[in-house]
Design a protein around this motif. Structure first.
Motif, PDB file in Angstrom:
ATOM      1  N   GLU A   1     109.334 -50.898 -19.388  1.00 25.95           N
ATOM      2  CA  GLU A   1     108.622 -49.634 -19.197  1.00 25.95           C
ATOM      3  C   GLU A   1     107.815 -49.266 -20.436  1.00 25.95           C
ATOM      4  O   GLU A   1     106.688 -48.782 -20.335  1.00 25.95           O
ATOM      5  CB  GLU A   1     109.608 -48.519 -18.847  1.00 25.95           C
ATOM      6  CG  GLU A   1     110.147 -48.651 -17.436  1.00 25.95           C
ATOM      7  CD  GLU A   1     110.945 -47.433 -16.999  1.00 25.95           C
ATOM      8  OE1 GLU A   1     110.698 -46.344 -17.547  1.00 25.95           O
ATOM      9  OE2 GLU A   1     111.798 -47.583 -16.127  1.00 25.95           O
ATOM     10  N   SER A   2     108.370 -49.505 -21.621  1.00 26.26           N
ATOM     11  CA  SER A   2     107.652 -49.233 -22.861  1.00 26.26           C
ATOM     12  C   SER A   2     106.405 -50.098 -22.945  1.00 26.26           C
ATOM     13  O   SER A   2     105.319 -49.627 -23.310  1.00 26.26           O
ATOM     14  CB  SER A   2     108.567 -49.499 -24.059  1.00 26.26           C
ATOM     15  OG  SER A   2     107.859 -49.346 -25.258  1.00 26.26           O
TER      16      SER A   2
ATOM     17  N   GLN B   1      99.082 -49.566 -20.280  1.00 23.39           N
ATOM     18  CA  GLN B   1      98.273 -48.575 -19.563  1.00 23.39           C
ATOM     19  C   GLN B   1      97.435 -47.763 -20.540  1.00 23.39           C
ATOM     20  O   GLN B   1      96.261 -47.503 -20.287  1.00 23.39           O
ATOM     21  CB  GLN B   1      99.173 -47.645 -18.747  1.00 23.39           C
ATOM     22  CG  GLN B   1      98.394 -46.676 -17.875  1.00 23.39           C
ATOM     23  CD  GLN B   1      97.568 -47.359 -16.812  1.00 23.39           C
ATOM     24  OE1 GLN B   1      98.070 -48.206 -16.089  1.00 23.39           O
ATOM     25  NE2 GLN B   1      96.300 -47.014 -16.704  1.00 23.39           N
ATOM     26  N   ALA B   2      98.021 -47.390 -21.667  1.00 22.30           N
ATOM     27  CA  ALA B   2      97.271 -46.641 -22.677  1.00 22.30           C
ATOM     28  C   ALA B   2      96.117 -47.476 -23.215  1.00 22.30           C
ATOM     29  O   ALA B   2      95.002 -46.982 -23.408  1.00 22.30           O
ATOM     30  CB  ALA B   2      98.203 -46.223 -23.805  1.00 22.30           C
TER      31      ALA B   2
ATOM     32  N   MET C   1     104.734 -51.444 -20.444  1.00 15.15           N
ATOM     33  CA  MET C   1     103.767 -51.027 -19.437  1.00 15.15           C
ATOM     34  C   MET C   1     103.035 -49.749 -19.857  1.00 15.15           C
ATOM     35  O   MET C   1     101.841 -49.606 -19.609  1.00 15.15           O
ATOM     36  CB  MET C   1     104.455 -50.823 -18.076  1.00 15.15           C
ATOM     37  CG  MET C   1     104.936 -52.119 -17.444  1.00 15.15           C
ATOM     38  SD  MET C   1     103.618 -53.327 -17.218  1.00 15.15           S
ATOM     39  CE  MET C   1     102.645 -52.506 -15.960  1.00 15.15           C
ATOM     40  N   LYS C   2     103.748 -48.829 -20.516  1.00 14.04           N
ATOM     41  CA  LYS C   2     103.091 -47.613 -20.995  1.00 14.04           C
ATOM     42  C   LYS C   2     102.048 -47.951 -22.049  1.00 14.04           C
ATOM     43  O   LYS C   2     100.943 -47.405 -22.057  1.00 14.04           O
ATOM     44  CB  LYS C   2     104.129 -46.647 -21.569  1.00 14.04           C
ATOM     45  CG  LYS C   2     104.962 -45.980 -20.491  1.00 14.04           C
ATOM     46  CD  LYS C   2     106.003 -45.064 -21.084  1.00 14.04           C
ATOM     47  CE  LYS C   2     106.876 -44.441 -20.018  1.00 14.04           C
ATOM     48  NZ  LYS C   2     107.945 -43.600 -20.592  1.00 14.04           N
ATOM     49  N   LYS C   3     102.385 -48.885 -22.943  1.00 12.21           N
ATOM     50  CA  LYS C   3     101.423 -49.302 -23.966  1.00 12.21           C
ATOM     51  C   LYS C   3     100.223 -49.993 -23.326  1.00 12.21           C
ATOM     52  O   LYS C   3      99.079 -49.779 -23.727  1.00 12.21           O
ATOM     53  CB  LYS C   3     102.094 -50.242 -24.963  1.00 12.21           C
ATOM     54  CG  LYS C   3     103.095 -49.534 -25.863  1.00 12.21           C
ATOM     55  CD  LYS C   3     103.745 -50.517 -26.805  1.00 12.21           C
ATOM     56  CE  LYS C   3     104.812 -49.841 -27.656  1.00 12.21           C
ATOM     57  NZ  LYS C   3     105.503 -50.806 -28.523  1.00 12.21           N
TER      58      LYS C   3
ATOM     59  N   TYR D   1      94.594 -49.953 -21.612  1.00 13.90           N
ATOM     60  CA  TYR D   1      93.608 -50.070 -20.537  1.00 13.90           C
ATOM     61  C   TYR D   1      92.773 -48.801 -20.436  1.00 13.90           C
ATOM     62  O   TYR D   1      91.555 -48.860 -20.288  1.00 13.90           O
ATOM     63  CB  TYR D   1      94.315 -50.339 -19.205  1.00 13.90           C
ATOM     64  CG  TYR D   1      93.375 -50.317 -18.031  1.00 13.90           C
ATOM     65  CD1 TYR D   1      92.564 -51.419 -17.752  1.00 13.90           C
ATOM     66  CD2 TYR D   1      93.266 -49.195 -17.214  1.00 13.90           C
ATOM     67  CE1 TYR D   1      91.684 -51.391 -16.689  1.00 13.90           C
ATOM     68  CE2 TYR D   1      92.395 -49.158 -16.153  1.00 13.90           C
ATOM     69  CZ  TYR D   1      91.602 -50.265 -15.895  1.00 13.90           C
ATOM     70  OH  TYR D   1      90.725 -50.228 -14.849  1.00 13.90           O
ATOM     71  N   ASP D   2      93.442 -47.637 -20.508  1.00 12.21           N
ATOM     72  CA  ASP D   2      92.710 -46.373 -20.436  1.00 12.21           C
ATOM     73  C   ASP D   2      91.710 -46.263 -21.574  1.00 12.21           C
ATOM     74  O   ASP D   2      90.575 -45.813 -21.381  1.00 12.21           O
ATOM     75  CB  ASP D   2      93.678 -45.190 -20.486  1.00 12.21           C
ATOM     76  CG  ASP D   2      94.516 -45.082 -19.206  1.00 12.21           C
ATOM     77  OD1 ASP D   2      94.137 -45.691 -18.188  1.00 12.21           O
ATOM     78  OD2 ASP D   2      95.542 -44.379 -19.250  1.00 12.21           O
TER      79      ASP D   2
ATOM     80  N   GLU E   1     114.072 -50.825 -19.997  1.00  9.07           N
ATOM     81  CA  GLU E   1     113.490 -49.901 -20.968  1.00  9.07           C
ATOM     82  C   GLU E   1     112.361 -50.568 -21.751  1.00  9.07           C
ATOM     83  O   GLU E   1     111.303 -49.979 -21.981  1.00  9.07           O
ATOM     84  CB  GLU E   1     114.562 -49.390 -21.946  1.00  9.07           C
ATOM     85  CG  GLU E   1     115.571 -48.469 -21.297  1.00  9.07           C
ATOM     86  CD  GLU E   1     116.682 -49.208 -20.561  1.00  9.07           C
ATOM     87  OE1 GLU E   1     116.795 -50.454 -20.714  1.00  9.07           O
ATOM     88  OE2 GLU E   1     117.433 -48.548 -19.838  1.00  9.07           O
ATOM     89  N   GLU E   2     112.573 -51.822 -22.154  1.00 12.65           N
ATOM     90  CA  GLU E   2     111.530 -52.559 -22.876  1.00 12.65           C
ATOM     91  C   GLU E   2     110.307 -52.762 -21.992  1.00 12.65           C
ATOM     92  O   GLU E   2     109.161 -52.653 -22.437  1.00 12.65           O
ATOM     93  CB  GLU E   2     112.063 -53.909 -23.344  1.00 12.65           C
ATOM     94  CG  GLU E   2     113.078 -53.806 -24.468  1.00 12.65           C
ATOM     95  CD  GLU E   2     113.714 -55.138 -24.794  1.00 12.65           C
ATOM     96  OE1 GLU E   2     114.048 -55.351 -25.960  1.00 12.65           O
ATOM     97  OE2 GLU E   2     113.888 -55.966 -23.867  1.00 12.65           O
TER      98      GLU E   2
END
Length: 51
Positions: A7-8, A14-15, A10-12, A17-18, A4-5
């Motif tokens: 994935e959290s 990716q955001a 990686m989402k941050k 990077y975007d 869970e940590e």
């Protein structure tokens, strides 16, 4: 680090990077030249076998 940590994180990432990609693409009208220079920022990783 739990799944869970991770994935959290990686989402941050990716955001982030975007956001960076959007900012850099807005700064220049010629996106093809900036795309060519991206390779220099991230050199490829060479994998060597034990042969």
């Amino acid at each position: 680090m739990t799944d869970e940590e991770f994935e959290s994180f990686m989402k941050k990432a990716q955001a982030f990077y975007d956001t960076q990609a959007n900012e850099s693409s807005e700064e220049t009208d010629d996106s093809s030249s900036s795309d060519d220079s991206d390779d220099d920022d991230f050199p490829s990783i060479e994998v060597h076998s034990g042969d």
